[in-house]
Design an enzyme around this catalytic site. Structure first.
Site, PDB file in Angstrom:
ATOM      1  CD1 TRP A 362      47.090  42.013  39.162  1.00  0.00           C
ATOM      2  CD2 TRP A 362      46.470  40.822  40.014  1.00  0.00           C
ATOM      3  NE1 TRP A 362      45.727  42.090  37.942  1.00  0.00           N
ATOM      4  CE2 TRP A 362      45.740  40.436  39.088  1.00  0.00           C
ATOM      5  CE3 TRP A 362      46.450  38.995  41.270  1.00  0.00           C
ATOM      6  CZ2 TRP A 362      44.345  40.221  39.048  1.00  0.00           C
ATOM      7  CZ3 TRP A 362      45.147  39.170  41.456  1.00  0.00           C
ATOM      8  CH2 TRP A 362      43.886  39.044  39.839  1.00  0.00           C
ATOM      9  CG  HIS A 363      46.685  39.368  45.373  1.00  0.00           C
ATOM     10  ND1 HIS A 363      47.457  38.752  44.867  1.00  0.00           N
ATOM     11  CD2 HIS A 363      45.205  38.852  45.327  1.00  0.00           C
ATOM     12  CE1 HIS A 363      46.459  37.331  44.387  1.00  0.00           C
ATOM     13  NE2 HIS A 363      45.432  37.616  44.631  1.00  0.00           N
TER      14      HIS A 363
END
Length: 509
Positions: A362-363
């Site tokens: 997600w990052h």
């Protein structure tokens, strides 16, 4: 107009030496406050409030940042989620949406990694929307299940029917949290936009039923600006790249760790500032309202994303993570960690590792994220072992009252937590694999070595010995308490009681 609006940002950019897009982001943070005040005072008709929210969100994306393609990206994710959730009635539905939306977000990270730019792109907004849409999918899925199969949290979040598309797009483009969060569940937005979360406060003699929130909102605003000023000042004094210099390499080990802790703290200030500013706008709009406290005063922490004091002084990893990026942690816990585990079974290391892997994806795509989050999965496991098998020795036998050395344990825990997280965060900040390994090498891989030793110890016969000692202390305490209670019991009462045997305490789990 798209070009005229750039003129003041470019002027102040050359004057202040700051990239224009950073000034645009600050403009969006600050202008969200008067817009939030207007939203709060609009007529109560939900369609008006939804349209206003969507309009301001599109103004930020198109009018200020010129992210025409970015709006299409968000619309694709939103409409894909909406129609799949509405028409695909399968247990696989939330997983399909999760994989597609997370995969699309990850692909945007890949593109940004291949074609780096200082200009603002859509990835930050897409990351926020990824959390909102995947949570929405699970809420729709839960709404199709019997209440008996849901936890209390899932019952509260469940959607028994698909919302109107205008409500849904209002949720997607909600402007106070559009750019950097915080993310929150759809039910919170619907209760806010329909004013139902404020109904208990309704006064028939007053037009406005939302509580006044200007003071707490401005408090968040000033704190956010202060954090950003401290970040700009601190990052010039403690630059991250100093960790890669020969001077750092030649420093004593204690000085190295001190510099790492300060550098990591300065880097966190940027996040503190952005999240405090966005939280303030959410509070002013009203969505931050979270009921009344024991003194009947409004609470404004519904979408709170950070607690700097709790994070900086946390005495264990669990407390630190709960105080950092709080809404992302709620998303990871409720829609990854608990969903990966099989029904009826407690989440284990598989859930922990899956959660940190999703968090890394997600990052972004940079190796530093994976170094940080995979290492964090192991250190969190070590922290659980420590809390379960070591902490009881610093409590009295009732396992509740602090022992004479509990404060020492807490201080050591606070120092160890700060050192460990600062050490791990370095790869999150540097992002580059080679640079991250280089800095960890200069720090002698101390935290990783500790993780390996601790895992070896807690997965050896030593753990059983520790558990037996803890059980012995607890059972002795129970037996002693029972004997004392017998002394204070009358003979008549004793005749009516069945006296337990010593084995009952020894076998107590």
């Amino acid at each position: 107009m798209a070009y005229l609006i750039d003129i003041p940002f470019e002027y102040f950019s050359s004057f202040l030496g700051v990239h224009p897009d950073q000034l645009k982001l600050l403009f969006c943070f600050l202008s969200a406050y008067p817009f939030a005040g207007i939203l709060k005072r609009l007529p109560s008709a939900p369609w008006i409030r939804n349209l206003f929210s969507i309009s301001i969100g599109l103004f930020y994306l198109i009018g200020v940042h010129h992210l025409y393609d970015g709006v299409l990206v968000l619309l694709f994710d939103a409409l894909f989620t909406y129609f799949v959730a509405a028409f695909y009635r399968s247990s696989r539905m939330p997983w399909i949406i999760f994989i597609v939306i997370l995969g699309h977000t990850f692909s945007s990270h890949v593109i940004r990694y291949i074609y780096p730019s200082e200009n603002t792109d859509i990835t930050a907004s897409q990351m926020v929307l990824c959390m909102k849409l995947t949570a929405f999918a699970w809420s729709v899925y839960d709404g199709r299940l019997p209440s008996s199969e849901l936890s209390s949290y899932q019952k509260d979040r469940a959607l028994r029917k698909i919302p109107n598309i205008l409500y849904f797009l209002g949720y997607v483009f909600f402007f106070p949290s559009l750019l950097v969060g915080p993310a929150f569940d759809y039910v919170d937005y619907e209760r806010f936009i329909t004013l139902s979360m404020f109904k208990p406060l309704a006064d028939p003699y007053e037009k406005q039923i939302t509580p006044h929130s200007l003071e707490p909102a401005l408090g968040r605003c000033w704190r956010g600006l202060l954090w950003l000023i401290l970040f700009i000042t601190g990052s010039s004094i403690y630059p991250l790249k100093f960790l890669l210099t020969p001077k750092f390499a030649s420093s004593p080990i204690l000085l190295k760790y001190g510099y790492v802790c300060i550098t990591a703290f300065v880097a966190r200030m940027k996040y503190y500032g952005a999240w405090e500013l966005s939280d303030g706008a959410c509070i002013l709009s009203g969505i931050g309202y979270n009921g009344l406290d024991s003194s009947k005063h409004p609470r404004w922490d519904r979408v709170k994303n950070i607690d700097p004091i709790k994070f900086e002084f946390a005495d264990n990893i669990k407390c630190a993570l709960e105080a950092w990026n709080m809404n992302t942690n709620k998303w990871l816990r409720n829609y990854v960690y608990l969903r990966v585990a099989k029904k009826g079974k407690r989440p284990g290391f598989k859930s922990t590792l899956s959660t940190f892997t999703v968090s890394a994806m997600w990052h972004g795509v940079s190796a530093g994220y994976y170094l940080t989050f995979v290492s964090a999965a192991f250190i969190q496991t070590v922290a659980k072992y420590t809390r379960r098998h070591v902490r009881p020795f610093f409590l009295k036998p009732d396992m509740e009252t602090p022992g004479p050395f509990k404060r020492v344990y807490d201080v050591i825990g606070m120092v160890a937590t700060n050192l460990s997280l600062s050490y791990l965060i370095i790869s999150f900040l540097l992002l580059n694999l080679k640079e991250s390994i280089h800095v960890w090498k200069e720090l002698y891989f101390i935290v990783h070595i500790y993780i390996l030793i601790a895992l070896a110890v807690f997965n050896s016969p030593i753990r059983s010995k520790l558990d037996n000692k803890i059980r012995s202390r607890v059972n002795s305490y129970k037996l002693k308490s029972y004997e004392q209670s017998m002394k204070s019991t009358s003979d008549t009462d004793m005749l009516n009681m069945s006296v337990p045997k010593r084995e009952d305490f020894e076998n107590d789990e």
